[in-house]
Scaffold this motif. Sequence first.
Motif: not given
Length: 263
Positions: A194-197, A200-214
Amino acid sequence: MLMSAIYIPLNSFFDKKISMKDLLQAISIVGKSKATGIEIRRELIKEEDLLPVLQNIQPILHKANLYTVYSAPIPVWNNLGTVNEQALHTVLEESNFLSAKWVKLPLGHYDKKKSDLQALGKILNKYPNVSLLIENDQTVEGGKIQPLASFFENASIFGLQIKMTFDIGNWAFQQEDAYEAFQIFHPYIFYFHLKHVVKQDNLFFTVPLPPEQTADWRKMDQCISASIPRALEFSLEKSMEEINKYIDIVQSNQGRENSHANN
């Protein structure tokens, strides 16, 4: 209600080579959290330290009551489409030091016409206590749907007991649709990263999971059985509280629509 086993990969704490002290700190934090296990990443351990580290940490992992996945960025199939024999033996033997039940590797250059599944099977038969998991990585050869689908279909026909690590974020790096991939690989999934990608500016970054229900990750997570282990593969700031926060988010997500898990 069954809750998923949650694993914490070392790259959620570190992005460069680490010392034994760093590793012991990570094991201590994960061991005190609600996590079930830890994913030991070969690429984060200095080559000269590798064997001593692997030989010494198994009792520490056992004492911390942590299960282990051993991960290495070593492809199963080399550039010629033949099995990466010596490297596979090395990684599988290393996993025995950890008493790891699962070894996670990228696919590499699988070619249906040239790649010998019998040769791979002979190697795996020598390590009956370890199961091989193939992950969709961020490369062209191992991160696109077609070669992975060809491999799993043919490995299944051949009778190889190889399962998949499905990384929901890595598909973005090869412009593949994660939902399409999920439908294709659902029968093979054994380990769920599980991750969220974000792009930005044609580069990909991994960030924490969004907590929103959607949030998109929730839909796939709810369609996978709670018996499938999850991994939280994003920055966790070396914090037990942070680990527990996201474990609670993931496990509560399964509780909302766990009827999907058996579909």
